[in-house]
Design an enzyme around this catalytic site. Structure first.
Site, mmCIF file in Angstrom:
data_model
loop_
_atom_site.group_PDB
_atom_site.id
_atom_site.type_symbol
_atom_site.label_atom_id
_atom_site.label_comp_id
_atom_site.label_asym_id
_atom_site.label_seq_id
_atom_site.Cartn_x
_atom_site.Cartn_y
_atom_site.Cartn_z
ATOM 1 C CG HIS A 2 -2.091 0.904 1.039
ATOM 2 N ND1 HIS A 2 -2.046 2.254 1.275
ATOM 3 C CD2 HIS A 2 -3.341 0.633 0.597
ATOM 4 C CE1 HIS A 2 -3.224 2.770 0.981
ATOM 5 N NE2 HIS A 2 -4.027 1.819 0.572
ATOM 6 C CG ASP B 220 -8.897 -3.938 -2.640
ATOM 7 O OD1 ASP B 220 -10.077 -3.884 -2.270
ATOM 8 O OD2 ASP B 220 -8.301 -3.000 -3.195
HETATM 9 N N1 CMC Z 1 4.062 -7.695 -5.081
HETATM 10 C C1 CMC Z 1 5.401 -7.751 -5.247
HETATM 11 N N2 CMC Z 1 6.227 -6.687 -5.081
HETATM 12 C C2 CMC Z 1 5.665 -5.529 -4.737
HETATM 13 C C3 CMC Z 1 4.262 -5.397 -4.548
HETATM 14 C C4 CMC Z 1 3.469 -6.540 -4.720
HETATM 15 N N3 CMC Z 1 2.142 -6.470 -4.559
HETATM 16 N N4 CMC Z 1 3.975 -4.117 -4.215
HETATM 17 C C5 CMC Z 1 5.138 -3.451 -4.190
HETATM 18 N N5 CMC Z 1 6.160 -4.308 -4.515
HETATM 19 C C6 CMC Z 1 7.600 -3.981 -4.525
HETATM 20 C C7 CMC Z 1 7.969 -3.173 -5.762
HETATM 21 O O1 CMC Z 1 8.371 -4.016 -6.837
HETATM 22 C C8 CMC Z 1 9.086 -2.320 -5.239
HETATM 23 O O2 CMC Z 1 10.237 -3.142 -5.131
HETATM 24 P P1 CMC Z 1 11.726 -2.508 -5.393
HETATM 25 O O3 CMC Z 1 11.898 -1.484 -4.286
HETATM 26 O O4 CMC Z 1 12.644 -3.670 -5.299
HETATM 27 O O5 CMC Z 1 11.672 -1.905 -6.764
HETATM 28 C C9 CMC Z 1 8.661 -1.987 -3.812
HETATM 29 O O6 CMC Z 1 7.846 -3.103 -3.412
HETATM 30 C C10 CMC Z 1 7.882 -0.694 -3.661
HETATM 31 O O7 CMC Z 1 6.784 -0.739 -4.568
HETATM 32 P P2 CMC Z 1 6.166 0.523 -5.286
HETATM 33 O O8 CMC Z 1 5.427 0.066 -6.504
HETATM 34 O O9 CMC Z 1 7.217 1.585 -5.435
HETATM 35 O O10 CMC Z 1 5.138 1.009 -4.163
HETATM 36 P P3 CMC Z 1 3.981 2.041 -4.407
HETATM 37 O O11 CMC Z 1 3.750 2.690 -3.094
HETATM 38 O O12 CMC Z 1 4.259 2.913 -5.583
HETATM 39 O O13 CMC Z 1 2.758 1.092 -4.817
HETATM 40 C C11 CMC Z 1 0.875 -0.325 -4.717
HETATM 41 C C12 CMC Z 1 1.743 0.699 -3.963
HETATM 42 C C13 CMC Z 1 -0.412 -0.577 -3.901
HETATM 43 C C14 CMC Z 1 0.446 0.237 -6.081
HETATM 44 C C15 CMC Z 1 1.687 -1.620 -4.908
HETATM 45 O O14 CMC Z 1 2.069 -2.149 -3.649
HETATM 46 C C16 CMC Z 1 0.924 -2.679 -5.715
HETATM 47 O O15 CMC Z 1 0.996 -2.675 -6.943
HETATM 48 N N6 CMC Z 1 0.179 -3.602 -5.023
HETATM 49 C C17 CMC Z 1 -0.638 -4.568 -5.705
HETATM 50 C C18 CMC Z 1 -1.936 -3.907 -6.146
HETATM 51 C C19 CMC Z 1 -2.895 -3.686 -4.990
HETATM 52 O O16 CMC Z 1 -3.113 -4.565 -4.159
HETATM 53 N N7 CMC Z 1 -3.513 -2.494 -4.974
HETATM 54 C C20 CMC Z 1 -4.557 -2.162 -3.981
HETATM 55 C C21 CMC Z 1 -4.171 -1.072 -3.082
HETATM 56 S S1 CMC Z 1 -5.325 -1.000 -1.700
HETATM 57 C C22 CMC Z 1 -6.746 -0.335 -2.345
HETATM 58 C C23 CMC Z 1 -6.654 1.119 -2.463
HETATM 59 O O17 CMC Z 1 -6.651 1.803 -1.408
HETATM 60 O O18 CMC Z 1 -6.586 1.606 -3.610
#
Ligand code: CMC
Length: 428
Positions: A307, A364
Site C-alpha cells: 500500500h 482488497d
Molecule cells: N508484489 C510484489 N512486489 C511488490 C508489490 C506486490 N504487490 N507491491 C510493491 N512491490 C515492490 C515493488 O516491486 C518495489 O520493489 P523494489 O523497491 O525492489 O523496486 C517496492 O515493493 C515498492 O513498490 P512501489 O510500486 O514503489 O510502491 P507504491 O507505493 O508505488 O505502490 C501499490 C503501492 C499498492 C500500487 C503496490 O504495492 C501494488 O501494486 N500492489 C498490488 C496492487 C494492490 O493490491 N492495490 C490495492 C491497493 S489498496 C486499495 C486502495 O486503497 O486503492
C-alpha cells in the site's frame, strides 16, 4: 514561535512556513516558493505532496490508524451502519435519530432512475464491464439534472444532488450487473434499508420471493463502511481535481469511478480473486507465486499486497480478515481460495522480500473473498468498492467546493527537445 523551513537555492535563503495538522502532521507550505525563487518542487506520484488540508479522514500509515471525522474505523465498523457513516462523512457529525431518519427517507425518495436511462443501459453490450457502465451512467445524470452543471448552486441544490447520487448509484450499480447477465432489471424497494435494497436489486428474481439474509446485510454494511473514505487517494484526488474546474458532482464522481477501476487501485479486489483462482488452477503452490512476485523480470505482483501509505498493517484488512471468517462460517461456505489466501499471507509475511519492503495484505486481499461468498460476481467487485467510496467522494467534493479551492493544475519540468525549425515532409 511557529516552525519555519529554510531552503537555500543559488545561495539565496527562502523562508517557508510549516503547517501543522490536528494530529501533528507537518508540511512545508510551498505556495510562495515559485513566485519568490522561480523553482517548483518535483514529486512524481505525489508521494510527498499534500494537495489540500482536509477535516474528513485521518490516517497514519506507520501506526495503522484510520478514522473518519475523528471516529476510529474499528468502532464505526462494529457499531454503525453505512448510511450513518455516509452522513458523518458528508456533514461532519454523527446524526441524531431524527437527522438519520430524514437522511435515510430522503435517499429512499430518489432511488428510482429516469426510465430513459434504461435505454442508455440497453445500448451496452452484455459483455460491457459494469464499471464502464457505472461511470457512463453516473456522468449521464447531468443530462437528466442539468441544473447540477451550475457551479453556483445553492446549498439546498447541492444537497439534492448529493441525495440523488446516494440514492441512484446502487440502482445503477445493480442494473449494470443485470445487464451483464442479460436479466431484466429490478426496481428499488423502498421498504428496505440501503444495503438490503441493493441486494434485492442484484439478486431477486420476479418468479421467486427474495429474503435478505441479515448476515449478508451486516457484512455488506461493514465492507461499505471500510471503503467509505481514504483521504487523498487516486480516485478521490481525481474527484477533487475534476471538481476544482467547477465540474458537476456527477461528472466528478464519474471520473472518480474511472480512476478507481484501475487494477492498482480499486480494481485490485477483482485482481486478487483472479490471482487466487490462477494459483488454485496451477495446483495451489503459493511458494511458486511468491517467487514470481519477487522476480523483477516477471511482471506478476502479489495483488492485494502493499500500500502506498500503510507500511505496517492496513487496519481495514485486520477487520475484514475476521469478517471473511465470520461470513464464510455463518453461510456454511468452504472456499478453497480462502485457504490459498491464508497460505499466501503466511508465506509472504515471513519472506524477507515482503518484510523489508513493508508489504502487507491490504483491504482488497480479503474483501473479494467476502464478496464472492455473498454471491457477488468478480466483475462487480470494483463496483462494490465504488458503492462504498461514494460518501467519501461526495464529502471531499463538498469540502473542496466549500473551501473555494483553486483549480488543480500541477506544473512539470520539461525534458523534451529545445526549440528547432519545422522540416517539410519531403526533406525528412
Ligand atoms: N508484489 C510484489 N512486489 C511488490 C508489490 C506486490 N504487490 N507491491 C510493491 N512491490 C515492490 C515493488 O516491486 C518495489 O520493489 P523494489 O523497491 O525492489 O523496486 C517496492 O515493493 C515498492 O513498490 P512501489 O510500486 O514503489 O510502491 P507504491 O507505493 O508505488 O505502490 C501499490 C503501492 C499498492 C500500487 C503496490 O504495492 C501494488 O501494486 N500492489 C498490488 C496492487 C494492490 O493490491 N492495490 C490495492 C491497493 S489498496 C486499495 C486502495 O486503497 O486503492
Amino acid at each position: 514561535m511557529s516552525e519555519i523551513a529554510e531552503i537555500i537555492l543559488d545561495g539565496q535563503s527562502y523562508k517557508l512556513p510549516v503547517v501543522e495538522g490536528t494530529e501533528n502532521e507537518k508540511a512545508i507550505d510551498i505556495n510562495a516558493l515559485r513566485a519568490q525563487s522561480g523553482y517548483i518542487t518535483l514529486d512524481s506520484g505525489y508521494k510527498n505532496t499534500g494537495a489540500t488540508t482536509s477535516a474528513i479522514t485521518f490516517l497514519d500509515g506507520e501506526k495503522g490508524i484510520l478514522s473518519y471525522r475523528g471516529y476510529p474505523i474499528e468502532q464505526l465498523a462494529e457499531k454503525s451502519n453505512f448510511i450513518e457513516v455516509a452522513y458523518l462523512l458528508i456533514y461532519g457529525v454523527l446524526p441524531t435519530t431524527q437527522e438519520l431518519e430524514d437522511f435515510s427517507n430522503k435517499i429512499k425518495m430518489h432511488t428510482l432512475v429516469n426510465e430513459d436511462m434504461r435505454k442508455i443501459l440497453d445500448g451496452f453490450p452484455s459483455a460491457a464491464h459494469p464499471m464502464g457502465i457505472l461511470s457512463a451512467l453516473i456522468s449521464s445524470l447531468t443530462a437528466f439534472y442539468p441544473e447540477s452543471l451550475n457551479p453556483n448552486q445553492s446549498k439546498e441544490e447541492v444537497d439534492l444532488s448529493i441525495i440523488r447520487l446516494m440514492a441512484k448509484l446502487p440502482t445503477i450499480a445493480a442494473w449494470s450487473y443485470k445487464n451483464s447477465v442479460g436479466h431484466p432489471v429490478n426496481y428499488p424497494n423502498n421498504k428496505l434499508d440501503y444495503a438490503s435494497n441493493f441486494l434485492q436489486m442484484m439478486f431477486a428474481f420476479p418468479t421467486e420471493d427474495y429474503e435478505v439474509n441479515p448476515v449478508v446485510v451486516d457484512a455488506l454494511n461493514k465492507l461499505l463502511i471500510l471503503h467509505a473514505d481514504h483521504e487523498q487517494n487516486c480516485s478521490t484526488s481525481t474527484v477533487r481535481l475534476v471538481g476544482s474546474a467547477n465540474a458537476s458532482l456527477y461528472s466528478s464522481v464519474s471520473a472518480g469511478i474511472s480512476a478507481l477501476w484501475g487494477p492498482l487501485h480499486g480494481g485490485a479486489n477483482q485482481a486478487v480473486i483472479e490471482m487466487l483462482e490462477q494459483i488454485k488452477a496451477d495446483g495451489g503452490d503459493s511458494k511458486k507465486f511468491i517467487a514470481k512476485a519477487k522476480d523483477k523480470d516477471d511482471p506478476f505482483r502479489l495483488m492485494g499486497f502493499g500500500h502506498r501509505v500503510y507500511k505496517n498493517f492496513d487496519p481495514r484488512a485486520k477487520i475484514i480478515k475476521k469478517t471473511a471468517d465470520d461470513v464464510l462460517s455463518a453461510l456454511g461456505i468452504n472456499d478453497p481460495i480462502l485457504t490459498i489466501a491464508k497460505e499466501l499471507e503466511e508465506a509472504a509475511l515471513n519472506d524477507p522480500y515482503f518484510v523489508e519492503r513493508k508489504l502487507y495484505p491490504n483491504v482488497d486481499f480479503y474483501s473479494g473473498i467476502i464478496y464472492r461468498a455473498l454471491g457477488i460476481p468478480t466483475d462487480m467487485f470494483t463496483v462494490m468498492f465504488a458503492l462504498g467510496r461514494l460518501p467519501g467522494w461526495i464529502a471531499q467534493w463538498k469540502e473542496m467546493r466549500e473551501n473555494k479551492e483553486p483549480i488543480g493544475r500541477p506544473r512539470q519540468i520539461y525534458i523534451g527537445e529545445t526549440e528547432r525549425n519545422y522540416v517539410p515532409i519531403e526533406k525528412r
